[in-house]
Design a protein around this motif. Sequence first.
Motif, short mmCIF file in Angstrom:
data_model
loop_
_atom_site.label_atom_id
_atom_site.label_comp_id
_atom_site.label_asym_id
_atom_site.label_seq_id
_atom_site.Cartn_x
_atom_site.Cartn_y
_atom_site.Cartn_z
N ILE A 61 0.80 -1.29 -0.09
CA ILE A 61 0.00 0.05 -0.11
C ILE A 61 0.75 1.26 0.09
CG2 ILE A 61 -0.34 0.22 2.50
CD1 ILE A 61 -3.27 0.97 1.76
N SER A 62 2.12 1.10 0.44
CA SER A 62 2.87 2.27 0.37
C SER A 62 3.26 2.73 -0.99
CB SER A 62 4.36 2.00 1.04
OG SER A 62 5.11 0.80 0.46
N ASN A 63 2.79 1.97 -2.23
CA ASN A 63 3.15 2.41 -3.44
C ASN A 63 2.02 3.73 -3.84
OD1 ASN A 63 4.79 0.57 -3.78
ND2 ASN A 63 3.50 -1.03 -4.94
N LEU A 64 0.97 3.70 -3.17
CA LEU A 64 0.17 4.84 -3.36
C LEU A 64 0.70 6.10 -2.41
CD1 LEU A 64 -3.19 3.00 -2.69
CD2 LEU A 64 -1.61 3.24 -4.84
N ARG A 65 1.61 6.67 -2.79
CA ARG A 65 2.39 7.82 -2.10
C ARG A 65 1.65 9.02 -2.04
NH1 ARG A 65 7.30 6.28 -0.03
NH2 ARG A 65 8.16 4.36 -0.97
N LEU A 66 0.84 9.27 -2.96
CA LEU A 66 -0.12 10.37 -2.91
C LEU A 66 -1.19 10.42 -2.10
CD1 LEU A 66 0.40 11.53 -6.78
CD2 LEU A 66 1.82 12.24 -4.91
N LEU A 67 -1.61 9.28 -1.56
CA LEU A 67 -2.86 9.23 -0.69
C LEU A 67 -2.89 10.21 0.06
CD1 LEU A 67 -3.69 5.53 -0.01
CD2 LEU A 67 -5.06 7.19 -1.12
N GLU A 68 -3.92 10.99 0.27
CA GLU A 68 -4.42 11.89 1.31
C GLU A 68 -5.21 11.36 2.40
OE1 GLU A 68 -5.22 15.82 -0.24
OE2 GLU A 68 -3.74 15.54 -2.11
N SER A 69 -6.19 10.56 1.87
CA SER A 69 -7.22 9.99 2.75
C SER A 69 -7.65 8.57 2.28
CB SER A 69 -8.60 10.76 2.48
OG SER A 69 -9.61 10.33 3.04
N ILE A 70 -7.86 7.69 3.38
CA ILE A 70 -7.94 6.32 3.32
C ILE A 70 -8.70 5.99 4.34
CG2 ILE A 70 -5.85 5.53 4.26
CD1 ILE A 70 -6.12 3.02 2.56
N ASP A 71 -10.20 5.36 3.99
CA ASP A 71 -11.12 4.71 4.84
C ASP A 71 -11.31 3.44 4.48
OD1 ASP A 71 -13.17 4.28 6.59
OD2 ASP A 71 -14.02 6.31 6.14
N LEU A 72 -11.05 2.32 5.40
CA LEU A 72 -11.03 1.01 5.25
C LEU A 72 -12.22 0.38 6.36
CD1 LEU A 72 -7.59 -0.10 4.32
CD2 LEU A 72 -9.40 0.58 2.87
N SER A 73 -12.78 1.48 7.18
CA SER A 73 -13.31 1.11 8.29
C SER A 73 -14.65 0.38 8.22
CB SER A 73 -13.93 2.37 9.02
OG SER A 73 -14.74 3.08 8.32
N ARG A 74 -14.91 -0.56 8.98
CA ARG A 74 -16.24 -1.27 9.01
C ARG A 74 -16.07 -2.35 8.17
NH1 ARG A 74 -17.91 3.80 9.27
NH2 ARG A 74 -19.01 4.01 7.22
N ASN A 75 -15.24 -3.02 8.02
CA ASN A 75 -14.94 -4.43 7.23
C ASN A 75 -14.64 -5.40 8.10
OD1 ASN A 75 -15.43 -3.74 4.22
ND2 ASN A 75 -14.21 -1.87 4.91
N GLN A 76 -14.12 -6.43 7.58
CA GLN A 76 -13.62 -7.75 8.46
C GLN A 76 -12.28 -7.83 7.93
OE1 GLN A 76 -16.45 -10.69 7.21
NE2 GLN A 76 -18.16 -9.17 7.39
N LEU A 77 -11.38 -6.87 7.92
CA LEU A 77 -10.08 -7.05 7.47
C LEU A 77 -9.35 -7.47 8.80
CD1 LEU A 77 -9.73 -3.71 5.59
CD2 LEU A 77 -9.87 -5.66 4.43
N ARG A 78 -8.19 -8.30 8.43
CA ARG A 78 -7.62 -9.09 9.53
C ARG A 78 -5.89 -8.72 9.45
NH1 ARG A 78 -5.75 -13.91 7.59
NH2 ARG A 78 -6.96 -14.50 5.96
N GLY A 79 -5.43 -9.41 10.40
CA GLY A 79 -4.04 -9.03 10.13
C GLY A 79 -3.47 -7.83 10.65
N GLU A 80 -2.15 -7.43 10.60
CA GLU A 80 -1.48 -6.29 11.10
C GLU A 80 -1.67 -5.47 10.11
OE1 GLU A 80 2.15 -7.42 12.35
OE2 GLU A 80 1.60 -8.45 14.36
N ILE A 81 -1.40 -4.14 10.68
CA ILE A 81 -1.34 -2.86 9.59
C ILE A 81 0.10 -2.95 9.07
CG2 ILE A 81 -1.30 -0.42 9.44
CD1 ILE A 81 -2.94 -0.30 11.92
N PRO A 82 0.04 -3.02 7.73
CA PRO A 82 1.54 -3.29 7.20
C PRO A 82 2.39 -2.01 7.56
CG PRO A 82 -0.51 -3.37 5.29
CD PRO A 82 -0.92 -2.98 6.81
N PRO A 83 3.55 -2.52 8.04
CA PRO A 83 4.75 -1.45 8.21
C PRO A 83 4.86 -0.28 7.09
CG PRO A 83 5.38 -3.50 8.86
CD PRO A 83 4.29 -3.69 8.07
N SER A 84 4.63 -0.71 5.92
CA SER A 84 4.76 0.07 4.81
C SER A 84 4.10 1.49 4.85
CB SER A 84 4.85 -0.61 3.63
OG SER A 84 3.43 -0.94 3.41
N MET A 85 2.96 1.07 5.38
CA MET A 85 1.76 2.33 5.64
C MET A 85 2.27 3.50 6.06
SD MET A 85 -2.14 2.32 6.94
CE MET A 85 -2.94 1.26 5.59
N SER A 86 3.44 3.45 7.00
CA SER A 86 4.12 4.57 7.61
C SER A 86 4.78 5.38 6.67
CB SER A 86 5.13 4.23 8.60
OG SER A 86 6.00 3.24 8.06
#
Length: 898
Positions: A753-778
């Motif tokens: 997801i870190s490829n999307l370097r221009l992202l200003e807003s991301i909303d993934l709330s209220r789903n059933q996603l699991r696992g850890e937040i990718p470190p690359s998101m930082s």
Amino acid sequence: MAGSMRVVVTSIFLALLIETSTFEYVCAANRNVSCHEVERQALLKLKQDLIDPSGRLASWGNNLNCCNWSGVICDNLTGNVIQLRLRNPLDPYNGFYIPSEAYAKMWFSGKINPSLLDLKHLRYLDLSGSNFGGIQIPEFLSSMHTLRYLNLSAAGFGGVVPPQLGNLTNLHVLDLHDFSSLVYAENLQWLSHLVKLKHLDLSSVDLSKASDWFQVTNTLPSLVEIHLSGCQLHRLPLQADVNFSSLSILDLSSNSFSNPLIPGWIFKLNSLVSLDLSHNNFQGQLPHGLRNLSSLRYLNLYWNNFNSSIPSWLYGFTSLEFLNLGSNYLHGSISNGFQNLTSLTTLDLSDNELTGAVPNSMGSLCSLKKIKLSGLHLSRDLSEILQALSSPGCLLNRLESLYLDSCEIFGHLTDRLLLFKNLADLSLSGNSGIIDTIPNWFWNLSTIYFSLNLSHNQIYGELPHRIRTSPGADLVYVDLSFNHFDRPLPCLSSKVNTLDLSNNLFSGPISNLLCSKMEEPYWLEILHLADNHLSGEIPDCWMNWPNLVSVDLENNSLSGVIPSSMGSLNLLQSLHLRKNNLSGVLPSSLQNCTSLLAIDLGENHFVGNIPGWIGEKLSDSIIISLGSNRFQGQIPDNLCSLSYLTILDLAHNNLSGTIPKCFMNLSAMAANQNSSNPISYAFGHFGTSLETLLLMIKGILLEYSSTLQLVTSMDLSDNNLAGEIPAGMTDLLGLRFLNLSNNHLTGRIPKNISNLRLLESIDLSRNQLRGEIPPSMSALTFLGYLNLSENNLTGKIPSSTQLPSFDISSYDGNHLCGTPLLEICSTDATTSGDHNNNENNEGDGLEVDWLWFYASMAFGFVVGFWVVMGPLLFNKSWRFRYFRILERLEYKIRNGHH
């Protein structure tokens, strides 16, 4: 450029372009000679490789004498082809949108055949206004040594300018200006060989790496014109000895130079008749050095940061015809000194901090045709301003355009306006002190062309039954938006081209306007009726309006279905029906609107599946907004073929299935967007954005207009989508806003997801996603809004300067730990997090891998234990030696300690 500028250019190049006299005259002369067979065959090969949708080359081949073919000019004595005039006959900016339908139909495309090299005597080549699809300018053109005139402007070329063009040492005119900014040059050394060059236009060619641009152009002694507008130049040399002493026209506009002051060498160009430094960052006082340029007829300093009063020496430019000082920080009053400027035809002082009254002397400027004083602090009654402009009366018979927008004007629409017999453009918008109804005489203001802007005032009452002007007049542009007009909509004159009645109190049906009896064909292109109280069904008589380009009926109370006749609008590029009570399925006839670039049908009650023909037939679409309806079924894969799509809103529907994996093919979302991308079509003749859109961005509903061309957004929220987030979506490198919230998505957040370097807003709330937040998101350093709440995410929030700074609510409803949450991560969680930093989150099989890891570790421990301990338990001699080693080790440790 202003009309006066065209006069300047014509006079300068009259001698040069005698050989390019009018097409009809030369064609008549051509009838006396016959072309050579070699050249005839070369032209036929050229035609074979050109795509000519409008048949402009239909005459090529019908006559054996190619000198009689369209656009071909031969030498009257030898019969050799000396000119090819194949430019698009239409102006690309003639349409309200770019490209206009008529312009696009005239495009040449395809490729340029090297057979041109057989035209050994060709002196003039013009292929401007074509669409060659981003191919590079052919290098073989550099072998056409007889060329004196080469015009490849706005022809859809891309890539680097071939430096081999420097071989065209006989060139007098080189025009490569391009609106798409796809053409670039690494350097301009090749230009130094064109010593005969008189006219150079590289406007909008990317010269950001060509740091030698000034040094090279300064070596060309014959230069008369330099056009380098919008070339991404950053620095101007402060001091220099100038060699192009014959220079008459210098255009360095729209480069945003870092220099705070205009360099002194410009003031040494004593032959300048035209200087354009608009849209840069120059500041300070208006420089005194300008006084040296006494021959100036055109001076444009618009949109800089000049901060001073208007100097008295400016009034000494008695030859000045065009003066634009707008959008600066000029202060003080408007002086009487303007009455020395007797040649002035255009005066723009708008958007400054000038105050006070309009001087009476301005009425004596007998050549003045256009006055723009918008955005000044005039604080005067409208009749007082008009009195100053009409006294002593010389201006009355000349003035064609008057702009007094947002000038703090008050009062009534006075009949003094009737004194200006040739008034063509009147704009009084944004003056809330104008409180009046429109008197009947107002519609007889002009006997010629007329555009009217009274928007953003407090004008009220009822419009006449039919909006028309004096007999013979063309009421082209009418903007009465943001007022208090009520009652039914009026009928229109057939001459109205643009009608904006949005944000008023009009009520009743729209059939009165659309379905009234036709006197003659209507020319309406822009129809905006948004934000009124209109009701009833959309009438089925759109076939009466074949020239419509933009229709905006949003935020009314319209009901029923979209009528099938709307599919007859073949030129329609923008359709806004948002926030009405419309229902039914989308009519299949809409697939005939193949020119559609923006379609917004949000906040209605449409049902059925999203039709696949949107992706097949509306292939040029840039904006598709179908949110807040009742669409169901799967998202059709056909949408993936929309290579120009930058905004997709399918939120708040009943869509099911998975997110198409082919979304990775949305190529416009994979590119960094800028002001030159295709959405910039949304600007009209009058500099007003014709495209606005409501988008849910960063959790807030925002309206985008002038910056819409910079937006790349995908909103699929509040549906029933399931499955994983496709890994290919991380290829959409230009995406700025992504909302997938409130669905049934499973799996993990894509690790890349870190490829999307221009992202200003991301909303993934209220789903059933699991696992850890990718470190690359930082690594998403532009991220200003994040919502991962109400999922099944686990582990530590990655440490960075970005992610821990978001509010706790961004992570609610998960099993996370670490800053900004109050829950401190345990050692195991930290270790696990560190391990994941090294392993970079291997995907959905990771949990299985961990189970195998622990199982293998336990098995290894058991095996290792018995490999070592087994012999010790069952072999007495080994056991004896082992304990003797331990005793010796203990002895050495103790002795070493003491």
